[in-house]
Design a protein around this motif. Structure first.
Motif, mmCIF file in Angstrom:
data_model
loop_
_atom_site.group_PDB
_atom_site.id
_atom_site.type_symbol
_atom_site.label_atom_id
_atom_site.label_comp_id
_atom_site.label_asym_id
_atom_site.label_seq_id
_atom_site.Cartn_x
_atom_site.Cartn_y
_atom_site.Cartn_z
ATOM 1 N N ALA A 162 0.830 -1.206 0.000
ATOM 2 C CA ALA A 162 0.000 0.000 0.000
ATOM 3 C C ALA A 162 0.866 1.257 0.000
ATOM 4 N N ALA A 163 1.938 1.247 0.819
ATOM 5 C CA ALA A 163 2.825 2.412 0.875
ATOM 6 C C ALA A 163 3.497 2.646 -0.475
ATOM 7 N N ALA A 164 3.876 1.561 -1.160
ATOM 8 C CA ALA A 164 4.538 1.694 -2.459
ATOM 9 C C ALA A 164 3.582 2.274 -3.502
ATOM 10 N N ILE A 165 2.333 1.784 -3.512
ATOM 11 C CA ILE A 165 1.347 2.284 -4.479
ATOM 12 C C ILE A 165 1.035 3.751 -4.227
ATOM 13 N N ILE A 166 0.897 4.110 -2.945
ATOM 14 C CA ILE A 166 0.614 5.509 -2.601
ATOM 15 C C ILE A 166 1.785 6.399 -2.997
ATOM 16 N N PHE A 167 3.022 5.882 -2.813
ATOM 17 C CA PHE A 167 4.203 6.671 -3.167
ATOM 18 C C PHE A 167 4.288 6.929 -4.668
ATOM 19 N N ILE A 168 4.144 5.868 -5.464
ATOM 20 C CA ILE A 168 4.241 6.077 -6.915
ATOM 21 C C ILE A 168 2.996 6.763 -7.465
ATOM 22 N N GLY A 169 1.915 6.791 -6.681
ATOM 23 C CA GLY A 169 0.711 7.494 -7.091
ATOM 24 C C GLY A 169 0.709 8.961 -6.731
ATOM 25 N N HIS A 170 1.726 9.416 -5.994
ATOM 26 C CA HIS A 170 1.838 10.857 -5.727
ATOM 27 C C HIS A 170 2.118 11.555 -7.059
ATOM 28 N N PRO A 171 1.544 12.758 -7.283
ATOM 29 C CA PRO A 171 1.769 13.450 -8.560
ATOM 30 C C PRO A 171 3.241 13.611 -8.922
ATOM 31 N N PHE A 172 4.102 13.856 -7.926
ATOM 32 C CA PHE A 172 5.533 13.974 -8.221
ATOM 33 C C PHE A 172 6.052 12.686 -8.857
ATOM 34 N N SER A 173 5.826 11.578 -8.156
ATOM 35 C CA SER A 173 6.337 10.289 -8.621
ATOM 36 C C SER A 173 5.716 9.908 -9.956
ATOM 37 N N ALA A 174 4.404 10.086 -10.075
ATOM 38 C CA ALA A 174 3.698 9.670 -11.291
ATOM 39 C C ALA A 174 4.210 10.427 -12.510
ATOM 40 N N LEU A 175 4.420 11.731 -12.379
ATOM 41 C CA LEU A 175 4.880 12.523 -13.513
ATOM 42 C C LEU A 175 6.358 12.274 -13.818
ATOM 43 N N ILE A 176 7.159 12.016 -12.798
ATOM 44 C CA ILE A 176 8.558 11.658 -13.037
ATOM 45 C C ILE A 176 8.640 10.353 -13.824
ATOM 46 N N ILE A 177 7.846 9.372 -13.409
ATOM 47 C CA ILE A 177 7.817 8.087 -14.112
ATOM 48 C C ILE A 177 7.372 8.280 -15.555
ATOM 49 N N ALA A 178 6.330 9.094 -15.750
ATOM 50 C CA ALA A 178 5.819 9.328 -17.107
ATOM 51 C C ALA A 178 6.857 10.038 -17.970
ATOM 52 N N CYS A 179 7.564 11.031 -17.402
ATOM 53 C CA CYS A 179 8.586 11.739 -18.166
ATOM 54 C C CYS A 179 9.737 10.808 -18.551
ATOM 55 N N LEU A 180 10.171 9.970 -17.617
ATOM 56 C CA LEU A 180 11.246 9.025 -17.922
ATOM 57 C C LEU A 180 10.816 8.032 -18.992
ATOM 58 N N PHE A 181 9.602 7.537 -18.878
ATOM 59 C CA PHE A 181 9.080 6.607 -19.879
ATOM 60 C C PHE A 181 9.022 7.276 -21.250
ATOM 61 N N ALA A 182 8.508 8.524 -21.288
ATOM 62 C CA ALA A 182 8.417 9.244 -22.558
ATOM 63 C C ALA A 182 9.805 9.514 -23.136
ATOM 64 N N TRP A 183 10.767 9.869 -22.275
ATOM 65 C CA TRP A 183 12.131 10.117 -22.742
ATOM 66 C C TRP A 183 12.701 8.875 -23.418
ATOM 67 N N ILE A 184 12.487 7.720 -22.801
ATOM 68 C CA ILE A 184 13.051 6.469 -23.336
ATOM 69 C C ILE A 184 12.377 6.080 -24.644
ATOM 70 N N VAL A 185 11.039 6.068 -24.648
ATOM 71 C CA VAL A 185 10.340 5.551 -25.835
ATOM 72 C C VAL A 185 10.354 6.543 -26.990
ATOM 73 N N PHE A 186 10.425 7.853 -26.679
ATOM 74 C CA PHE A 186 10.457 8.845 -27.747
ATOM 75 C C PHE A 186 11.882 9.177 -28.194
ATOM 76 N N GLY A 187 12.880 8.811 -27.376
ATOM 77 C CA GLY A 187 14.265 9.096 -27.704
ATOM 78 C C GLY A 187 14.989 7.879 -28.233
ATOM 79 N N PRO A 188 15.693 7.141 -27.350
ATOM 80 C CA PRO A 188 16.410 5.941 -27.807
ATOM 81 C C PRO A 188 15.514 4.943 -28.532
ATOM 82 N N GLY A 189 14.261 4.849 -28.100
ATOM 83 C CA GLY A 189 13.352 3.889 -28.723
ATOM 84 C C GLY A 189 12.996 4.227 -30.160
ATOM 85 N N ARG A 190 13.225 5.491 -30.558
ATOM 86 C CA ARG A 190 12.893 5.901 -31.928
ATOM 87 C C ARG A 190 14.101 6.445 -32.682
#
Length: 452
Positions: free
Chosen positions: A264-292
């Protein structure tokens, strides 16, 4: 003069001064908000040192959250824009719904695109789609533009991480998960009414048949094409994570489900807007950069461009937080809140009314939201609002900060320019559509307030 009357006069004078500085003196909103904050504190009898502390506290408390979220959201939107992800969303959604349901598909397209991207940027990016549809069908561009604009306006007002709902949620202490969930419930009907329904009626009106927009291209960083699934995943990742964190937090606190404490603590942590947007930015960087096969420098330049408009928004938001804090620390806000509560006026109507006055007078939806939130915060506190109640207060303020976009709103001129509309045509189309978004959204908020 009694304490309540004095507080009312001071607050009303402060709002009038704010509008005068922005509209008449043409002073930037950031400086105007700070001037009004200092002026209010001095006129209300606060010590100079206390005024400075209030400004520091208000700016710091607001920016500690808002700056991170707006900055990450701006970078995420820039990655989508520069990679061609917005183009993929456009083509995919239009292809899914089909040309016969173009208005509906454009409404949903605007709703999705404006979640990570500012409204004006989203319009600029998607504008080529409107020009292509007009050329292919021969129909007035307004038939396609109004549904798109309605979707953009709804997400811009109701769905974080756009700056308005982020800032209001922070000032009121509302949970972003609730705001996202209830914002979607309120916003989608508003999009349908102000978009496809209104556009169908408007298309047959005289005066909209010969508009000639100026096509402007969006800049992309190159690389292999982006698929619809990939672009959509980048948009949905932060929303899903935030909603999951909010849901788990609410269920565990209520004892409704048994979830291992560590999980529960892990889900709440990654569900915080800070964590969620950091994860999304890193994912976008990888798939839109090296991935393409796109070089990191190209992505870096795109993200820096995305941060430029975000900086202005962050500073204005922080100054709005300072104005809110001076109302709290001076006790003027609490005095007004106590008087309002004793009359039985709904907190939702209070937030809606204040936002409407500021929005119509000075044009900026963000300034309207911040001003209303600062005044509504003590009202919400006295009313004992929490959870869904605070989220509905955010939506009530956001609803009226959307209405009556007219000549003092930069978005009005952006719509006029990109669609090739005269001022009169823009007033008859976009101004009415923005009002329908706000009024329908507020009606939905009132309905939800009866059941949640």
């Amino acid at each position: 003069m009694g304490e309540t009357a004095s507080a009312f006069v001071m607050v009303a004078a402060s709002i009038a001064a704010l509008l005068g500085l922005i509209l008449r003196a043409r002073i930037p909103a950031f400086l105007a908000l700070l001037l009004v904050t200092v002026g209010f504190g001095l006129a209300y009898g606060m010590e100079p040192g206390a005024i400075i502390r209030s400004i520091q506290s208000g700016m710091g408390g607001t920016l500690g959250f808002v700056a991170v979220v707006v900055g990450l959201g701006a970078m995420l939107g820039a990655l989508l824009e520069s990679s061609g992800g917005i183009r993929a969303l456009t083509q995919g959604i239009l292809g899914t719904f089909g040309e016969k349901r173009t208005s509906l598909s454009l409404g949903f397209l605007g709703f999705v695109v404006a979640i990570p991207v500012f409204l004006d940027v989203a319009l600029i990016i998607v504008a080529p789609v409107l020009y292509g549809l007009k050329a292919r069908t021969g129909r007035p561009i307004i038939a396609f533009a109004i549904p798109l604009l309605a979707g953009l306006a709804v997400s811009h007002a109701f769905i974080p991480p756009t700056p308005g709902p982020i800032a209001v949620s922070d000032i009121l202490g509302a949970d972003l998960g609730w705001v996202i969930l209830l914002g979607a419930v309120v916003g989608l009907p508003a999009m349908l009414v102000a978009g496809p329904v209104f556009a169908r009626w408007l298309e047959g009106r005289a005066g909209f048949q010969d508009t000639a927009p100026v096509p402007l291209e969006a800049d992309e960083a190159g690389g292999r094409p982006v698929s619809l699934a990939l672009a959509l995943s980048v948009v949905l990742i932060p929303l899903v994570l935030i909603l999951a964190g909010t849901l788990v937090d609410a269920l565990t606190k209520a004892g409704a489900v048994q979830i291992p404490e560590g999980l529960a603590a892990a889900i709440i942590f990654i569900g915080h807007p800070f964590s969620a947007l950091i994860i999304a930015c890193l994912f976008a960087w990888i798939v839109f950069g090296p991935g393409r096969g796109v070089p990191a420098d190209a992505l870096n330049r795109a993200m820096l461009r995305g941060l430029e408009p975000a900086g202005v928004v962050v500073l204005i938001t922080g100054a709005g937080g300072a104005f809110k804090q001076i109302l709290v620390d001076s006790q003027a806000g609490m005095v007004l809140a106590s008087a309002l509560t004793s009359t039985g006026v709904s907190p939702l109507f209070f937030g809606f009314s204040v936002a409407a006055i500021v929005r119509i007078a000075q044009g900026s939806a963000t300034v309207a939201m911040l001003t209303a939130a600062g005044l509504a915060a003590p009202v919400a506190q006295l009313a004992g609002l929490d959870g869904a109640g605070l989220a509905l207060m955010v939506l009530a303020i956001a609803s009226c900060a959307t209405v009556l976009s007219h000549v003092n709103d930069s978005g009005f001129w952006l719509v006029s320019r990109y669609l090739g509309l005269s001022e009169a045509q823009t007033l008859r189309s976009w101004t009415i559509a923005s009002t329908l978004v706000g009024v329908t959204g507020f009606a939905g908020t009132l309905v939800l307030s009866l059941v949640v």
